[in-house]
Design an enzyme around this catalytic site. Structure first.
Site, mmCIF file in Angstrom:
data_model
loop_
_atom_site.group_PDB
_atom_site.id
_atom_site.type_symbol
_atom_site.label_atom_id
_atom_site.label_comp_id
_atom_site.label_asym_id
_atom_site.label_seq_id
_atom_site.Cartn_x
_atom_site.Cartn_y
_atom_site.Cartn_z
ATOM 1 C CE1 TYR A 146 -3.040 -2.992 0.167
ATOM 2 C CE2 TYR A 146 -3.747 -2.315 2.336
ATOM 3 C CZ TYR A 146 -3.856 -3.165 1.262
ATOM 4 O OH TYR A 146 -4.779 -4.179 1.274
ATOM 5 C CE LYS A 195 0.972 -17.696 -2.060
ATOM 6 N NZ LYS A 195 0.129 -18.875 -1.855
ATOM 7 C CG ASP A 227 -2.399 -19.932 0.251
ATOM 8 O OD1 ASP A 227 -1.581 -19.773 1.184
ATOM 9 O OD2 ASP A 227 -2.112 -20.570 -0.778
ATOM 10 C CG ASP A 251 -6.879 -4.160 4.251
ATOM 11 O OD1 ASP A 251 -7.825 -4.022 5.052
ATOM 12 O OD2 ASP A 251 -6.822 -3.593 3.146
ATOM 13 C CG ASP A 255 -12.154 -6.062 6.965
ATOM 14 O OD1 ASP A 255 -11.905 -5.501 8.054
ATOM 15 O OD2 ASP A 255 -12.520 -5.447 5.949
#
Ligand code: NAD
Length: 361
Positions: A146, A195, A227, A251, A255
């Protein structure tokens, strides 16, 4: 102990829920012998109305001079409020980005707790949540994809967009240290999510997290691919204590984790810098649709205040007392409208604050 707290009541339900959190903090101070000084500052729409901008330099200086900041929520109805006719850098949310940057808040903490009493709101199957869950997502907030360089170009008539994902070892180390420190206050387990089978930034993440782990022999460290973590959160959420991860993965996972609890009015959060300083706020917004009606749920803000006691002031006993008060009041069947279920007693925002205050003795 002297607690110097800056408050940002903000907009919408913000002033109502912050008032209830202050009530609870004041009771904690009386019972445990602390002295709290509050200073309110304006941010968001409330600041625009007075100063024409969402956050003044004076307000930032006031926030910096405190030990911690307790915030309600900022913003209004994005379709009808005149605040959203202003240029983006003058709108309420610009104040939030500005204060996070000014205070160097690089670590975001979001607990996801299943309260037995609210289990019906959890979208997961009963057998999956039998054991309950109580996890904390620690997300890096100021680096990674980001904040990397980005551009869109055209090559041989083909449009191409480029985003870059960069982490240096210092950025990883400081968030890892926060994660392990916080695990030491909890069940002493860190799941570092990356990852590493694909990304170099994840391989460096894993190495640095392992280096930091050397200083925390009591904490169990495990690595998990992002994942797999997304699946495990809905398959077996009880396995997690602290989930430590980079910005974009955090992020998405935070959520997901909060949705599995099912109750928006219960979700606390904290953003910390490399000292004990933090900004504490509920995960929800300013709920302009219910502002001023005394029906908002103040519990997310009150649990954020409990996080403040724990992480900025090291007052674990006091934080435990606030969290226990929330459990006790839910157990007695009191509910605000957002978490109401059959057979329970409906109460407003102020009454919920009073009930919680009375539980702290
Ligand atoms: P929201 O979280 O404010 O509201 C979503 C829904 O949840 C609404 O129906 C609301 O009534 C309900 N709700 C939220 N908190 C509640 C509580 N404590 N008790 C009972 N019900 C509650 O999200 P939104 O409507 O998308 O956003 C409203 C404003 O809040 C916007 O201006 C948005 O930008 C802002 N916002 C601010 C923050 C922040 O300050 N950190 C975060 C998210 C949204």
């Amino acid at each position: 102990m002297k607690l110097n707290i800056t408050c940002i009541p903000g907009d919408g339900i913000g002033p109502e829920i912050v008032a209830e959190a202050k009530k609870v903090l004041d009771k904690v101070a009386t019972v445990y012998g602390h002295e709290i000084t509050y200073k309110d500052i304006l941010m968001g729409g409330a600041s625009i109305d007075v100063h024409g901008i969402p956050l003044t330099d004076e307000a930032i200086a006031d926030a910096k001079s405190a030990d911690a900041v307790l915030m309600g929520s900022i913003g209004g109805d994005t379709t009808t409020s005149p605040w959203y006719k202003l240029p983006p850098d003058k709108r309420p949310e610009a104040g939030l980005l500005k204060i996070r940057k000014a205070l160097n808040l690089f670590a975001n903490l979001r607990p996801a707790v299943l309260y037995e009493e609210l289990a019906d709101a959890c979208p997961l199957r009963k057998d999956i949540i039998e054991a309950g869950f109580d996890m904390l997502i620690m997300r890096e907030l100021t680096g990674g994809l980001y904040f990397g360089e980005r551009r869109t170009i055209e090559e041989n008539g083909i449009r191409k967009a480029i985003d870059t994902l960069t982490y240096d070892e210092n950025e990883i180390r400081r968030i890892a240290i926060k994660g392990f420190d916080i695990a030491m206050k909890r069940r002493k387990k860190v799941t570092s999510v990356d990852k590493a089978n694909v990304l170099d930034s994840s391989r460096l993440w894993r190495k640095v997290v392992e280096e930091v782990a050397q200083d925390y022999p009591e904490v169990t460290l495990e690595h998990m691919l992002v994942d797999n973590c997304a699946m495990q959160l809905v398959k077996d959420p009880a396995q997690f204590d602290v989930i430590l991860t980079e910005n974009m993965f955090g992020d998405i996972l935070s959520d997901e984790a909060s949705m599995v609890t099912g109750s928006i009015g219960m979700l606390a959060s904290a953003s910390l810098n490399d000292s004990k300083f933090g900004l504490y706020e509920p995960s929800h917004g300013s709920a302009p649709d219910i502002a001023g009606k005394d029906i908002a749920n103040p519990i997310a803000t009150i649990l954020s205040a409990a996080m403040m006691l724990r992480y900025s002031f090291d007052l674990d006993k006091e934080a435990d007392a606030v969290e226990a008060a929330v459990k006790a009041v839910l157990n007695k069947g009191y509910r605000t409208g957002d978490i109401m279920s059959e057979g329970c007693t409906l109460v407003g925002c102020k009454k919920m604050g009073d009930l919680l205050t009375n539980e702290i003795v």
